[in-house]
Design an enzyme around this catalytic site. Structure first.
Site: not given
Ligand code: NAD
Length: 259
Positions: A145, A158
């Site tokens: 991130s 986080y």
């Molecule tokens: P999201 O919440 O839409 O998806 C996260 C996914 O992780 C979900 O499918 C959830 O079921 C899964 N998950 C959670 N706990 C789990 C576990 N114990 N075992 C298996 N799967 C699990 O979020 P996203 O935005 O798609 O995030 C995906 C990645 O990108 C994450 O690592 C997040 O930190 C990172 N990220 C997202 C953003 C953003 O703006 N959306 C920004 C920076 C980083």
């Protein structure tokens, strides 16, 4: 499109929605064999598997909680059994909670660490073991991130997990470079996914977020998927240990645009 990706086997963790879903779909378009790991959303994951197949790939949905060591080991084992190998691992699963740091319980700290950092470590370790044993010059991608760089008040757990992921990636990249295994990080900025829907659906909060992004737009999962496809492909075969920021310039100190 990267022709070398066709037929390669990839696992995407936490793939039933958001960024993981976008990557799984892109890997399908690249005609890869895609394991859609999910935690609880069986029907979404199975529906996505159908979409990945329709896009040109092969796909299977496999349940595993990445914070459980035994389940990650089983995920890798089942992948090899079903698709006959493992070339690409995307440690994408992640969670985020909000809390004042002086009130953050150890339980909540561990919950985030166990998924975001320890889960990724176990995935890396198991994939590396397999790749070394079978002399596969694989690609591992850890989803970090912008908060591996930008401090995040009320989200110390986080931000710490993402900062840890950066050095985990760099340490593994160095250790396994001699074997041709590449380990990289993608650091997304603000991407429209269920994780931050509560912020982006509120016009005032969305404006606040946009004010931090020089390119003045919220990112989409497919933009992260483009970076993942490139890092997975042979086009990036001399790239290891990097963090690829995909953030519309968010980490470039946008304040200074004001002159
Ligand atoms: P999201 O919440 O839409 O998806 C996260 C996914 O992780 C979900 O499918 C959830 O079921 C899964 N998950 C959670 N706990 C789990 C576990 N114990 N075992 C298996 N799967 C699990 O979020 P996203 O935005 O798609 O995030 C995906 C990645 O990108 C994450 O690592 C997040 O930190 C990172 N990220 C997202 C953003 C953003 O703006 N959306 C920004 C920076 C980083």
């Amino acid at each position: 499109m990267y022709s070398d990706l066709a037929g390669k086997v990839a696992i995407v963790t936490g793939a039933s929605q958001g960024i993981g879903r976008g990557i799984a779909l892109r890997f399908g378009q690249e005609q890869m064999k895609v394991v859609i790991n999910y935690h609880t959303d069986t029907s979404e994951a199975e529906q996505l598997a159908e979409e990945v197949k329709a896009a040109g790939g092969e796909a299977i949905a496999i349940q595993a909680d990445v914070s459980k060591e035994a389940e990650v080991k089983e995920l890798i084992m089942k992948t090899v059994q079903i698709f006959g190998g493992l070339d690409v691992l995307v440690n994408n699963a992640g969670i985020q909670t909000t809390c004042s740091s002086h009130e953050l319980s150890l339980e909540d700290w561990h919950k985030v660490m166990d998924v975001n950092l320890t889960g990724a470590f176990v995935g890396c370790r198991e994939a590396l073991k397999y790749m070394l044993e079978h002399q596969i010059k694989g690609s591992i991608i850890n989803m970090s991130s912008v908060h591996q760089k930008i401090p995040k008040p009320f989200h110390a757990h986080y931000a710490s997990s993402k900062g840890g992921l950066k050095l985990l990636t760099e340490s593994l990249a160095l250790e396994y470079a001699p074997y041709g295994i590449r380990v990289n990080t993608i650091a997304p900025g603000a991407i429209a996914t269920p994780m931050n829907e509560h912020i982006l659906s509120d016009p005032r909060q969305k404006e606040d977020v946009l004010s931090l992004i020089p390119m003045n737009s919220i990112g989409e999962p497919k933009q992260i998927a483009s970076a993942a496809a490139w890092l997975a492909s042979e086009e990036a075969n001399y790239v290891t240990g990097v963090t690829l920021f995909v953030d519309g310039g968010m980490t470039l100190y946008p304040f200074y645009l004001k002159g």
